[in-house]
Write a protein that holds these residues in place. Structure first.
Motif, PDB file in Angstrom:
ATOM      1  N   GLY A 170       1.812   3.127  16.430  1.00 34.85           N
ATOM      2  CA  GLY A 170       1.533   4.732  16.401  1.00 34.85           C
ATOM      3  C   GLY A 170       2.569   5.340  17.094  1.00 34.85           C
ATOM      4  N   ALA A 171       3.473   4.990  17.735  1.00 33.52           N
ATOM      5  CA  ALA A 171       4.553   5.605  18.466  1.00 33.52           C
ATOM      6  C   ALA A 171       5.689   6.410  17.459  1.00 33.52           C
ATOM      7  N   ASP A 172       6.000   7.224  18.330  1.00 36.80           N
ATOM      8  CA  ASP A 172       7.216   8.261  17.737  1.00 36.80           C
ATOM      9  C   ASP A 172       8.609   7.295  17.953  1.00 36.80           C
ATOM     10  N   GLN A 173       8.620   6.713  19.231  1.00 33.91           N
ATOM     11  CA  GLN A 173       9.789   6.046  19.600  1.00 33.91           C
ATOM     12  C   GLN A 173       9.499   4.856  20.557  1.00 33.91           C
ATOM     13  N   SER A 174      10.487   3.992  20.476  1.00 34.98           N
ATOM     14  CA  SER A 174      10.434   2.737  21.347  1.00 34.98           C
ATOM     15  C   SER A 174      11.428   2.647  22.475  1.00 34.98           C
ATOM     16  N   PHE A 175      10.882   2.175  23.460  1.00 34.82           N
ATOM     17  CA  PHE A 175      12.009   2.053  24.773  1.00 34.82           C
ATOM     18  C   PHE A 175      11.864   0.745  25.324  1.00 34.82           C
ATOM     19  N   VAL A 176      13.287   0.033  25.335  1.00 31.91           N
ATOM     20  CA  VAL A 176      13.311  -1.266  25.924  1.00 31.91           C
ATOM     21  C   VAL A 176      14.195  -0.915  27.032  1.00 31.91           C
ATOM     22  N   GLY A 177      13.863  -1.552  28.187  1.00 33.00           N
ATOM     23  CA  GLY A 177      14.745  -1.692  29.254  1.00 33.00           C
ATOM     24  C   GLY A 177      15.117  -3.014  29.635  1.00 33.00           C
ATOM     25  N   VAL A 178      16.421  -3.152  29.897  1.00 28.11           N
ATOM     26  CA  VAL A 178      16.838  -4.530  30.301  1.00 28.11           C
ATOM     27  C   VAL A 178      17.565  -4.297  31.867  1.00 28.11           C
ATOM     28  N   VAL A 179      17.380  -5.453  32.376  1.00 28.88           N
ATOM     29  CA  VAL A 179      18.254  -5.556  33.741  1.00 28.88           C
ATOM     30  C   VAL A 179      19.098  -6.986  33.353  1.00 28.88           C
ATOM     31  N   THR A 180      20.321  -6.625  33.681  1.00 27.95           N
ATOM     32  CA  THR A 180      21.459  -7.694  33.376  1.00 27.95           C
ATOM     33  C   THR A 180      21.811  -8.118  34.765  1.00 27.95           C
ATOM     34  N   ARG A 181      21.688  -9.240  35.044  1.00 27.98           N
ATOM     35  CA  ARG A 181      22.115 -10.131  36.528  1.00 27.98           C
ATOM     36  C   ARG A 181      23.499 -10.577  36.020  1.00 27.98           C
ATOM     37  N   VAL A 182      24.396 -10.153  36.853  1.00 28.03           N
ATOM     38  CA  VAL A 182      25.869 -10.454  36.884  1.00 28.03           C
ATOM     39  C   VAL A 182      26.272 -11.555  37.813  1.00 28.03           C
ATOM     40  N   SER A 183      25.603 -11.190  39.161  1.00 30.73           N
ATOM     41  CA  SER A 183      25.552 -12.201  40.050  1.00 30.73           C
ATOM     42  C   SER A 183      24.395 -12.059  40.978  1.00 30.73           C
ATOM     43  N   ARG A 184      24.125 -12.634  41.923  1.00 33.19           N
ATOM     44  CA  ARG A 184      22.930 -12.604  42.962  1.00 33.19           C
ATOM     45  C   ARG A 184      22.979 -11.100  43.425  1.00 33.19           C
ATOM     46  N   THR A 185      24.112 -10.329  43.589  1.00 34.56           N
ATOM     47  CA  THR A 185      23.980  -9.197  44.092  1.00 34.56           C
ATOM     48  C   THR A 185      24.626  -8.063  43.340  1.00 34.56           C
ATOM     49  N   GLU A 186      24.652  -8.172  41.913  1.00 29.59           N
ATOM     50  CA  GLU A 186      25.277  -7.131  41.047  1.00 29.59           C
ATOM     51  C   GLU A 186      24.465  -7.423  39.803  1.00 29.59           C
ATOM     52  N   PHE A 187      23.870  -6.091  39.504  1.00 26.47           N
ATOM     53  CA  PHE A 187      23.177  -5.754  38.412  1.00 26.47           C
ATOM     54  C   PHE A 187      23.476  -4.747  37.307  1.00 26.47           C
ATOM     55  N   THR A 188      23.188  -4.698  36.155  1.00 30.24           N
ATOM     56  CA  THR A 188      23.057  -3.444  35.528  1.00 30.24           C
ATOM     57  C   THR A 188      21.645  -3.330  35.027  1.00 30.24           C
ATOM     58  N   VAL A 189      21.334  -1.902  35.015  1.00 27.18           N
ATOM     59  CA  VAL A 189      19.976  -1.542  34.263  1.00 27.18           C
ATOM     60  C   VAL A 189      20.260  -0.464  33.414  1.00 27.18           C
ATOM     61  N   ARG A 190      19.650  -0.838  32.031  1.00 27.36           N
ATOM     62  CA  ARG A 190      20.109  -0.016  30.868  1.00 27.36           C
ATOM     63  C   ARG A 190      18.669   0.090  30.272  1.00 27.36           C
ATOM     64  N   PHE A 191      18.521   1.107  29.228  1.00 29.48           N
ATOM     65  CA  PHE A 191      17.565   1.235  28.781  1.00 29.48           C
ATOM     66  C   PHE A 191      18.026   1.724  27.090  1.00 29.48           C
ATOM     67  N   GLN A 192      17.119   1.100  26.025  1.00 21.79           N
ATOM     68  CA  GLN A 192      17.446   2.215  24.771  1.00 21.79           C
ATOM     69  C   GLN A 192      16.350   2.566  24.159  1.00 21.79           C
ATOM     70  N   ILE A 193      16.322   3.925  23.828  1.00 20.18           N
ATOM     71  CA  ILE A 193      15.007   4.503  23.191  1.00 20.18           C
ATOM     72  C   ILE A 193      15.417   4.645  21.624  1.00 20.18           C
ATOM     73  N   LEU A 194      14.776   4.162  20.542  1.00 21.15           N
ATOM     74  CA  LEU A 194      15.014   4.112  19.177  1.00 21.15           C
ATOM     75  C   LEU A 194      13.985   5.233  18.435  1.00 21.15           C
ATOM     76  N   ASP A 195      14.177   5.822  17.316  1.00 16.15           N
ATOM     77  CA  ASP A 195      13.281   6.465  16.735  1.00 16.15           C
ATOM     78  C   ASP A 195      12.481   5.493  15.758  1.00 16.15           C
ATOM     79  N   ALA A 196      11.166   5.392  16.075  1.00 14.17           N
ATOM     80  CA  ALA A 196      10.428   4.378  15.527  1.00 14.17           C
ATOM     81  C   ALA A 196      10.378   4.441  13.882  1.00 14.17           C
ATOM     82  N   ARG A 197      10.563   5.520  13.267  1.00 17.22           N
ATOM     83  CA  ARG A 197      10.460   5.701  11.913  1.00 17.22           C
ATOM     84  C   ARG A 197      11.852   5.172  11.127  1.00 17.22           C
TER      85      ARG A 197
END
Length: 177
Positions: A116-143
Motif C-alpha cells: 500500500g506504499a507510494d514509494q520504496s526505500f532501501v538503504g545499504v551500507v557497503t563495507r570497503v575495509s574495517r574503517t571505510e564505509f559507504t552509506v546509500r539509499f534508493q527510493i523507487l516509485d512503487a507504481r
C-alpha cells in the motif's frame, strides 16, 4: 471557470517544478494540502567487500548497527511530515528475509505497492575495509519502479557504530533539505 483554470495551471506548475528538481510530484489531498507520501522503508542491508568479508567481524553486531540505521531512517522520515511509514513486516520473500533487496533489480517497488506504499526505500551500507564505509539509499516509485532519489555518502576512518549517523546525515542533507 477562471478560478478552476488558475488552480489547474498552478497544480501543473508545482508538479513540473518538483520533477525538474529531481523529485516526484507530491500527492494532493482534496483540500489542496500536500499529503504525506506513503513509503515502505525496508531494513538496511550490508554489502561487505572488505578483505575479511564473511570471516572477520561480528554478524550480530553488524545486524544491530544495520537495525539502528533503519530505525533512524524511519524516525527521520516519519518526523519530517513529508512521509507516512507503511508497515513492512508483512513483506514476503527471500530478498526481504535475507536483506538482499539491493540485488533484486527493483523488486522492492512491487513489494511496496503490495503493502500500500507510494514509494520504496532501501538503504545499504557497503563495507570497503574495517574503517571505510559507504552509506546509500534508493527510493523507487512503487507504481512505475522509477528512481525517485538515489543518494550516497562515504564514511572514512569510521566505525560500524557510525552507520546510523551516516544514514541520518544523508537523509537530512540529501533528501529532506
Amino acid at each position: 471557470m477562471e478560478n478552476g483554470l488558475f488552480f489547474r495551471r498552478r497544480l501543473l506548475a508545482v508538479a513540473v517544478s518538483a520533477l525538474a528538481w529531481g523529485g516526484a510530484p507530491l500527492a494532493f489531498a482534496a483540500g489542496g494540502d500536500p499529503s504525506p507520501i506513503k513509503i515502505a522503508v525496508f531494513n538496511f542491508e550490508l554489502d561487505d567487500f572488505s578483505a575479511g568479508a564473511g570471516i572477520a567481524g561480528n554478524a550480530a553486531a553488524d545486524l544491530e548497527h544495520l537495525d539502528q540505521a533503519t530505525s533512524e531512517a524511519r524516525r527521520l522520515l516519519a518526523e519530517s511530515g513529508r512521509y507516512s511509514l507503511v508497515d513492512v513486516a508483512g513483506a514476503q520473500g527471500d530478498s526481504v528475509r535475507e536483506r538482499g533487496l539491493r540485488q533484486c533489480n527493483g523488486c522492492e517497488a512491487a513489494l511496496a505497492q503490495r503493502l500500500g506504499a507510494d514509494q520504496s526505500f532501501v538503504g545499504v551500507v557497503t563495507r570497503v575495509s574495517r574503517t571505510e564505509f559507504t552509506v546509500r539509499f534508493q527510493i523507487l516509485d512503487a507504481r512505475t519502479g522509477a528512481v525517485v532519489a538515489n543518494k550516497a555518502t562515504d564514511l572514512r576512518m569510521g566505525a560500524d557504530y557510525a552507520w546510523s549517523r551516516g544514514a541520518a546525515s544523508l537523509i537530512k542533507n540529501g533528501l529532506l533539505n
